[in-house]
Every structure is written in C-alpha cells, then in structure tokens.
Design an enzyme around this catalytic site. Sequence first.
Site, PDB file in Angstrom:
ATOM      1  N   TYR A  60      54.785 -43.802 -36.269  1.00 34.21           N
ATOM      2  CA  TYR A  60      55.466 -44.456 -37.487  1.00 34.21           C
ATOM      3  C   TYR A  60      54.682 -45.807 -37.869  1.00 34.21           C
ATOM      4  CZ  TYR A  60      58.725 -41.748 -40.049  1.00 34.21           C
ATOM      5  OH  TYR A  60      59.238 -40.758 -40.767  1.00 34.21           O
ATOM      6  N   ASP A 206      41.688 -41.044 -63.139  1.00 30.12           N
ATOM      7  CA  ASP A 206      42.004 -40.237 -62.020  1.00 30.12           C
ATOM      8  C   ASP A 206      40.869 -39.500 -61.849  1.00 30.12           C
ATOM      9  OD1 ASP A 206      42.694 -38.024 -60.128  1.00 30.12           O
ATOM     10  OD2 ASP A 206      44.545 -37.288 -61.398  1.00 30.12           O
ATOM     11  N   ARG A 241      42.633 -33.782 -46.314  1.00 24.42           N
ATOM     12  CA  ARG A 241      43.724 -33.612 -47.540  1.00 24.42           C
ATOM     13  C   ARG A 241      44.521 -35.144 -47.658  1.00 24.42           C
ATOM     14  NH1 ARG A 241      43.743 -28.818 -49.361  1.00 24.42           N
ATOM     15  NH2 ARG A 241      44.814 -29.606 -50.992  1.00 24.42           N
TER      16      ARG A 241
END
Length: 421
Positions: A60, A206, A241
């Site tokens: 984390y 984008d 990804r």
Amino acid sequence: MSESFFGPDFTQLQKQDPEIAAVVLSELDRQRKSLQLIASENFTSPAVLATLGSTLSNKYAEGYPGRRYYGGCEEVDKVEVIGISRAKELFGAEHANLQPHSGASANIAVYQAFTKPGDTVLAMSLPHGGHLTHGSKVNFSGKWFNVESYGVRKDNELIDYDELRDSALRVKPKMICSGATAYPSLIDFKRIREICDEVGAIMWVDAAHFIGLVAGKAIPSPVPYADVVSFTTHKVLRGPRGGMILSKAEHAAAVDKAVFPGMQGGPIMSAVAGKAVALKECATPEYQSYAKKVIENAKALAAALEKEGMRAVSGGTETHLALIDIRSTGVNGKVADERCGKAGISLNKNAIPYDPETPAVTSGIRVGTPATTTQGMGLPEMSEIAKLIARAIKEGDDDAKANSIRQEVYALTAKFPVYPR
Ligand code: DSN
C-alpha cells in the site's frame, strides 16, 4: 509462453488452483493462435509481465514518493520516482502522474482537476469516434457535466476545426477534449490550442490510442500544446494495463490531488513499476522503428481491405487503426465481428460516422496493427490478413469455411510466435 515462462510461481498456481491455471494457459494459446486486430490491444514484454506478477503488488502506498500515508514505502518510492522521470524525459513533459488505474480513471481525475460538476466541456462525440468518458449519457461524464459534442464532417469524415471553433465560441467550454478511440487521422493540436486560447478553455488531450506513436516519434506530440494529456499505457505504448497523466508544471498539484486523494486510494505499485519498464523500452531505437511500422502496416491493411471492396473511413489512416465501412458486403458490424471471431480473427464492430445502424449493430469494423506488428508481421502479412477478413465476413456463416479460414490463421500466426517458447 511455456509454463517455464511463468517460473516456479506458475507451477505453484497449477498445483494450487489448476482451474485458473488452465484458463491462463488457454488464453495464452488463444493469443498465440488467433489474430489480434483490436486496435487498443498489444503484447506487453515479459519484463513488464514480470513486474505485474511481483511482490510490489503487496504494498500500500497512498500518497506520493516521500509523502506517503503508510510506512515501508522506501522501495516502491524508487520505482515511482524512476517512472515519473522516464515519463517526463520521453514525452518532454513538465509533470507526470503514473498512478491512475486505467484510462477512464485518468479521465475522472482530469475532470476533477480542471472542472466542477455542471461545467461545460466540449469533446468528440462517441458515435464519431470519441470515448465513453467524453460525455456519453451513460457515463459519469455525461451525467455530471454538460458535455457538448463535436464530430466529423459528413463529406470527408475529418474534424472540421472551423465548426469546432464555432461550437467553442457558442458554448464557452471550461475545457476542450481532443482524442478519440476510432479516428484514423492525425489531430491538429496547434489549431486546438489556438481555439482553447481564444475561448479561455483548458486544453485536454485524451491520447490513449496514439500516445505510443508519439512515444515512438512516429507522429506529432500534443504535449507541447496541451495543459493536460491523459492516456492508457497498454495500447501501442505496449506497457501494463493502466493510465497516466502528463501536464504543465502549473497544473501538477491539481492533477496529483485529483488522482489521490480525489479519485483513488492506493496506487497499484506493480503496475506503476510496469509503466516504468515500458517507458524505458519506448525510449529505444527498436521501439521507434516499431511505432513507424505500426502505421505502415495499418495503412497497408486499410488499402488491402479497400481492394477487397470495403471502404476505409476518411480514405485510409495516418495512425495505428483503420475504421472500415463494410456495408458493401451486405453484412453488418455485429455479424462481421462474430464471423471473424469464429475464423480466429479478433477485431471489433464499430460505428462509422453518421452510422444508420444502432451502436450494438453498426456498419463498420475497427482494425488495428499494434499487436500483429509486435509479432513481427509486415506488409505481405497485412494483405493476407485483409483477404482472410474479407473471406470471414463474406463466407463465415458457413462453419466449414470459417474453420478452414481458422486453419489459415493458425498457419500464419505460427510463423510469428508470440512469447516464443
Ligand atoms: N476500450 C478502448 C478501445 O478499445 O478503444 C477504449 O477505452
């Protein structure tokens, strides 16, 4: 990729959970044997895959390097610092954030950094090649923002920058988005910057689809012009990804705050590491040559499909993808997609501009060359693939014919092995 590619950990998975291990192997088999023409897919490197399956996944790390909310981040900090530095260097960007989990996540952060719910944004319409996050009514963007759309001209299927400017003057957007998922041509970023300056809008690009071509210096970059550029890292860019955001230094704090704590909790540090690895790969001459070949192959594939009697939207392509109007075949996009699938050709149905069919049916298919180019295929293979696609569309309702095309696909892909054993 044989079992040994996955190393001892995969043997462990096979012992512990043979059901899931079998699917991992059969998906590998599918990727190896069939043709991957989905414009947004690619084969990432074994080095990137190694980071994704690493123990970095356990950590984390809410926050940013040197200012985390958890202890023990000294090692993952190194990975993120290296990745940020590589991204800034590769794209000539003033600021980079590698934490977005996906392209849509990156776009949520962009809206949050630069707008408030209810603000007006001008973006390309989905039926003309945009993206769900560019204002679709079924997406957060269309529900929470007043997104006005621009499209392409009916005659040449290209963006009409004069019309875009007129729309911008009329609706006075807080932000203008350029970039698309099914637009085969280059975008004039200089012109869009001028329009943004004229109306006082933030310029958001984008770049998910074409950023890999920018990284490979095969097409012009939006980075010098845009306030903010968001993208995915797994398309032509060939990384894991995930998503990424580049911005001008003046927007760095707003972008970082929007990603965390604005939109996400802990970053996926194994993916951040994979992005860093991919960025290093992108800086090589081999990758630059790959990016140019992706475009050459896409142009050849579009031309070869035209020879088979189908029409390339906007007359061809300048990028990694072509949008093909298949109405001349008498088969719609949905059926073509299914028939190609049966023949071992993976592509997607896609609306063409001013499509008379519904988005679930469509009159077109979208084909892209990032994956086949990674495999090493070139111009001769593109003409062979076009013939296979044409036969699959026209004859693929017959199971025997579909199966025979599939055998030819297997023979072709066997010559260009993916993740060789
Ligand atoms: N799904 C991606 C594509 O295929 O273009 C966009 O998010």
